[in-house]
Design an enzyme around this catalytic site. Sequence first.
Site, PDB file in Angstrom:
ATOM      1  N   LEU A  75       0.741  -0.955  -0.029  1.00  0.00           N
ATOM      2  CA  LEU A  75      -0.101  -0.091   0.035  1.00  0.00           C
ATOM      3  C   LEU A  75       0.817   1.390  -0.018  1.00  0.00           C
ATOM      4  CD1 LEU A  75      -2.788  -1.009   2.744  1.00  0.00           C
ATOM      5  CD2 LEU A  75      -2.946  -1.225  -0.017  1.00  0.00           C
ATOM      6  N   GLY A  76       2.024   1.292   0.555  1.00  0.00           N
ATOM      7  CA  GLY A  76       2.897   2.385   0.754  1.00  0.00           C
ATOM      8  C   GLY A  76       3.836   2.333   1.961  1.00  0.00           C
ATOM      9  N   GLY A  78       6.671   4.776   4.537  1.00  0.00           N
ATOM     10  CA  GLY A  78       6.678   5.995   5.121  1.00  0.00           C
ATOM     11  C   GLY A  78       7.723   5.985   6.433  1.00  0.00           C
ATOM     12  N   VAL A  83       3.792  -0.484   4.351  1.00  0.00           N
ATOM     13  CA  VAL A  83       2.374  -1.203   4.707  1.00  0.00           C
ATOM     14  C   VAL A  83       2.019  -2.112   3.505  1.00  0.00           C
ATOM     15  CG1 VAL A  83       0.059  -0.407   5.342  1.00  0.00           C
ATOM     16  CG2 VAL A  83       1.826   1.014   5.899  1.00  0.00           C
ATOM     17  N   LYS A 100       1.678  -3.143   8.900  1.00  0.00           N
ATOM     18  CA  LYS A 100       2.595  -2.607   8.854  1.00  0.00           C
ATOM     19  C   LYS A 100       3.925  -3.255   9.166  1.00  0.00           C
ATOM     20  CE  LYS A 100       3.416   1.972   8.887  1.00  0.00           C
ATOM     21  NZ  LYS A 100       3.462   3.408   9.161  1.00  0.00           N
ATOM     22  N   ASP A 193       4.180  11.537  14.009  1.00  0.00           N
ATOM     23  CA  ASP A 193       4.128  11.557  12.552  1.00  0.00           C
ATOM     24  C   ASP A 193       2.848  11.853  11.620  1.00  0.00           C
ATOM     25  OD1 ASP A 193       5.384   9.106  10.109  1.00  0.00           O
ATOM     26  OD2 ASP A 193       5.763  11.095  10.327  1.00  0.00           O
TER      27      ASP A 193
END
Length: 920
Positions: A75-76, A78, A83, A100, A193
């Site tokens: 999903l992404g 950071g 994730v 995650k 964050d």
Amino acid sequence: MQGARFQRLKAEFNDLIGQPPDARAARLAQLAAVDPEFAAELARWMAALDETDLAPAGDPLVGRAVGAYVLERRLGAGGMGVVYAASRRDGAIEQRVALKLTGRLHLSGPVQQRIERERAFLARLSHPHVARILDAGTSPELGHWFAMELVEGTDLATHADTARLDVNERLRLWLQLADAVAYVHRHAIVHRDLKPGNVLVDAAGDVKLLDFGIAKLLSADDGATATVGFTARYASPEQLRGESATTATDVYALGLLLYELLVGPFPFGRMDGSARPRAETPLLRDRVGASADDLVHVAAARSTTPNALRRRLRGELEAIVARALRTDAAERYGSVGEFAADVRRHLSGEPVDALPRSLGYRARVFVRRHRAAVGGAALAAAGLLAGLAVAVYQRDQALLERDRAERQNALLVSLVDAADPYDLRGSSLTVAEMLDAASARTRAQAGLDPRLRAQLLDAIGHGLFALGRSSDAAVAFAAALRALPAEVAPADPLRVRLSLRDVASRFELDPTTPALASLAALWPSIARQDASLRIEALGIRAHVQRTLGAPEAALADVEAALALCAIARGDGNADERLALRLKRMDLLSTLHRDDEALAEADALWSEASALPEGFDGMRVWVGRQRASALAMAGRADDAERLLAALAPAAERSYGAGSTRLAAFHSSLELAQRKRGHARSAAGSAARAGAIYATNLPDSVYHAYALRIEGDDLRVVGEYAAADERFARAAAIYARLGGNAVEDLAWCAIERAFTAFEAKRSTGAYDALVRIGEDYLADAGNDRYRATVEQMLVEAALDIGDTAGAQRRLAASAAARPAAAEDRVAAAVGAFRLARSQGDRAAAAAAIAAGRRDLGEAVNRVVVATFLTLLVYEAGAGNERAARCALARDAWLEVDPDGTAWRVQLRDVPACAAFDATMRG
């Protein structure tokens, strides 16, 4: 490696995690040109990350098992990991999550135990705008992992731009986020964050805050004051200095997010993620677009023009954002709650704390709020001024005109003086107070031209009527008619308008007045007037016919008014069309055309939400009507949430004694009753009834408020109080006469059912059956037929009249219930009947049917009733105690005072010992 250099490395590392390989390489090359040693160390960190299989290239982790989950797609990434969408595959439950991976390894036993304790704590937290942590663990290869609620949505800034949200809509969206952050702060959690990627907006437009608890969990590895991963671009000055994160850190990040929502370009550093030491933020107006083309794009994304956007951001919003972004944390807002409160004050037109409350500033705020309130009160004050201007400047006798003008100008000055916000009382006058003062001065003014006096009183009455003060409005209209000279012709527009409004106000006070006959007598004169007056007349006649029980005829009048509105004025009367469409929506709901009503309600709400600042009254009106449509369409939970959000604006816009506020409380009661929150519903009905008792004591509105309060009190077992409310309502219906015959019959049934519930005697049952069957035998009684049948079924089952219950259940079985609570209620009836007949198989089938729909049922009374019945199916000991606990908790949702649960104990004596233990 210590201090600022380590923090810089960690910040750059966290930023690069989410970047594609090309962007990583470009950033490393850029850093190498300035600080080769730093770039080399950062490259080693990135290489170590790749070795843990957390790199995005090729997604080698897809399909791998992590704990009980299987990774499906990336999903992404950071500042705190990568994730994946994942599914639980251990056979226990079917569940999709966002999982995650943080890559942090080598946990000691005590640290792992602390993480488990924190995870259990976080899993118990619940907020509509916070994604919950569901599970957590450690993988030997991949380090910490966290399973969270999977939210499918768009990040905050992208959603706002794609939907072209205006400034107010963006502020309201941001407030959802602020409320979520304030909630987690109250549980001693700092997010650390906050950034757009951690704030998603789902398809319904609701914000979800992600990762709120992971920082707290990971801090277990570093100690209570450690600084965990963050994204440098959204970091606070203290984070960049390597200091510990506090709630002020999240205030700063929320300020950055609000800045970005409002003006687009980021205030610090470049958009590629690099950051520079923080200075005080530039003003919002100076950052609206980096170029002329960009400025147009930014403004268009906010559904406005560049100049209008600059004006909108100037002043209060600039001061609010600047305070949140102070370099010194002590100079920021003391909490997220204070920050959000200032944004809410700005939205509602109140003075904000971010600006010094000078006399000049308070005066500007007053003028802004006062002007909006006047507009929201149906142009009451504007009517005063317009009527005065017409009378002053359109007379044809110059000498007489000059004399009249002097007196009328004196009157105007006195009215303006009466509205002085800084008089000796130290508080501003409301629109209602201004109208009261205007009315007193108009009547006391000697020598005032009679026609002008009538015009002024007409404007005053219209404003009072819009505020829901029907009694005062009726007095003003009657005085205006008396003020008109006898030579003013019956067809004169002013006389026709006053006569029309006089009929409307008298009917509002007493529905037994022959309003339809009065309107019929006026109609030939109305037909010769301009479109505006004809439209108003059609709306008034529609209201009369709806109140008298003829919704089809009322709908025809509203449709005719809408057609005339479109032909006569095109786009110049948006507010008038909006009011007519609201009436149409209400009538569609009354006629049980729920899908059409809800579609119209959604369209109207979209339009009302887009109205500029200062139209709170209109938004409340539209929102209340939409909530009623939602409740009638089976979405009472959405209705109650909407009304709760609108409640402060309703109090502000209508005032404590307004019948419009009473109508708002009645709509809230409907939503609460549909959800089965009977105690809360009774409170809302009582608040509505108290207002009607003062303003419209002998009206159908007051009687209805008493009736629904009685319904709610009966549900919670307060039978004497319920009967008293029904008796008072019946007395009002009896005074109203012919138009209230069915309502009077319904009150008799309610009183009989309440007496039966209280006594459970054969005599009370026989009386209820006799009254109920008389009602059903009357072909003209249709409104409450299904409810009467349900009451008779319940009473028959309670008293043991199995044959009567079976006959009535069979008669109503043809109508298949659509909502989940209706199906659960049907299962309750089927179970009770089967149990009374000793049919264990049928009872088990009914229980199974009810369980299928229980999770979707919104009405807590129905849910609590079903859970109470489950006690009969329980065994002994712990199983029975567990089911008693479920039933008790469900009834406490219906009635936190506990009266309803204590009433239930007479039917489930098996729970009495359990209840005594709980109370002990």
